[in-house]
Design an enzyme around this catalytic site. Structure first.
Site: not given
Length: 386
Positions: A108, A214, A292
């Site tokens: 991220r 990965y 969100d």
């Protein structure tokens, strides 16, 4: 909308940075207000498909995105104990052409760095925690905990599941703990004993699951995340340091391939898993929510980040195309709510790619070209000028 419309983006996560970049490219003045003092390489991995690649293409980031993360050869679903293959979605050239872009696993924080590239210098204002939004004529007055203030014509709340923007326009409502914790670990792939793991695997058990994959093209960094039963969470929603031995013990009955990955973990962080009941009120006046902040979903479809980035594409298009906030926000919600509702339902069921799955509707979606001109029910926008 007039290209002089001042836009404040509240929150510099994936959604906030994406919508800021797209709006600046459309010619709008945009400021991003982030409560953190700075960015750092913390967090975890994220799985993103062609639906996200097509949005990043509009920011000239698709190639860097695919080169920074790993384009896995496939997504595998395997049984937790026996290792039986339950489902496999190959990501070859034919599949990429069908979906319209690559499937990428990435850290991220690495994606976060990429999304800052298109922004004009000085766009992000760090250390700005929102405390108030006040309507002043046709503008908004924003106040922050550090004593600063700002004016904007539109405010976009992209500040996550505990969104302050949401609280200010909809009232206080605590997120819902779902009875699951998410221990996470990021570590060098060299720590895994024996053969390398598969590129991207979800391991399924009746009461838990794990993702292991990965995150870099040379396969030197691994992310392992589990969703485990937990009766209660007494914290405030922030992650806590986990116990490595307890983490490994959760895999006692797991297949050797999964145990090897879990045993390679060094530092473990434990996150509580929260969501919110569905609420289709995403905007009020000149303030609109995304990601969100308005549709927090359980991470069981690996679709929360994708949905937030899709939001950014649709919202930026609506702001650019329609003449006033009421019309723009009404079209945005009409396009997004049905799709997000499907994602929320599948995420609650935790059924995505457990077995044979129709995936074209999700990965093949193009938020940059989907029609915006759906009819708007009067009840959703009673003041809309027709």
């Amino acid at each position: 909308m007039d290209r002089g419309t001042r836009i404040a983006v509240l929150g510099a996560g994936l959604a906030g940075l994406t919508v800021a970049g797209l709006l600046q490219r459309a010619g709008f003045p945009v400021a991003v207000y982030e409560q953190s003092p700075s960015f750092s390489r913390i967090g975890a991995g994220i799985i993103l498909g062609a639906n996200v690649s097509k949005v990043l293409r509009r920011l000239d980031l698709e190639d860097a995105f695919a080169a920074t993360g790993i384009r896995p050869d496939a997504f595998l679903s395997r049984a937790w104990d026996t290792g039986e293959q339950l489902y496999k979605l190959d990501f070859d050239a034919e599949r990429e052409a069908r979906f319209g872009g690559p499937f990428v696993n990435i850290h991220r924080a690495d994606l976060h760095q990429l999304l800052q590239r298109p922004l004009a210098p000085g766009t992000i204002r760090f250390g700005h925690k929102l405390t108030g939004i006040e309507k002043r004529g046709d503008a908004l007055a924003l106040s922050f905990e550090n004593g600063a203030s700002a004016e904007a014509d539109i405010a976009i709340g992209a500040d996550g599941i505990r969104s302050i923007t949401r609280e200010l326009i909809l009232g206080v409502e605590e997120p819902r703990f779902i009875g699951r914790s998410a221990p996470r670990a990021v570590f060098p792939a060299s720590r895994i004993k024996g053969d390398p793991i598969d590129d991207c695997t979800k391991w399924w058990a009746p009461d838990r699951h794990t993702l292991a994959y990965y995150m870099t093209p040379d396969r030197n960094e691994v992310y392992v995340m589990a969703a485990l039963p937990m009766a209660r969470w007494d914290g405030d929603g922030s992650p806590v340091k986990g116990d490595r031995d307890e983490f490994i013990a959760a895999f006692d009955s797991a297949h050797p391939d999964l145990r090897r990955a879990a045993e390679a973990a060094e530092d473990v962080a434990v996150w509580p898993i929260y969501d919110r009941p569905r609420n289709d009120t995403w905007h009020k006046g000149r303030v609109v929510l995304m990601g969100d902040a308005c549709h927090a979903v359980r991470p069981f479809m690996a679709a929360g980040g994708s949905a937030a980035i899709e939001d950014a594409a649709i919202l930026s298009r609506c702001i650019a195309e329609f003449g006033d906030p009421a019309t723009a926000f009404a079209h945005y919600t009409m396009v997004r709510i049905p799709r997000v509702a499907d994602i929320q339902q599948i995420s609650i069921a935790n059924s995505w790619m457990h077995g044979p799955t129709e995936t074209d509707w999700f990965f093949g979606y193009d938020a940059c070209t989907v029609p915006l001109d759906r009819a708007i029910p009067e009840a959703l926008c009673p003041n809309l000028q027709r």
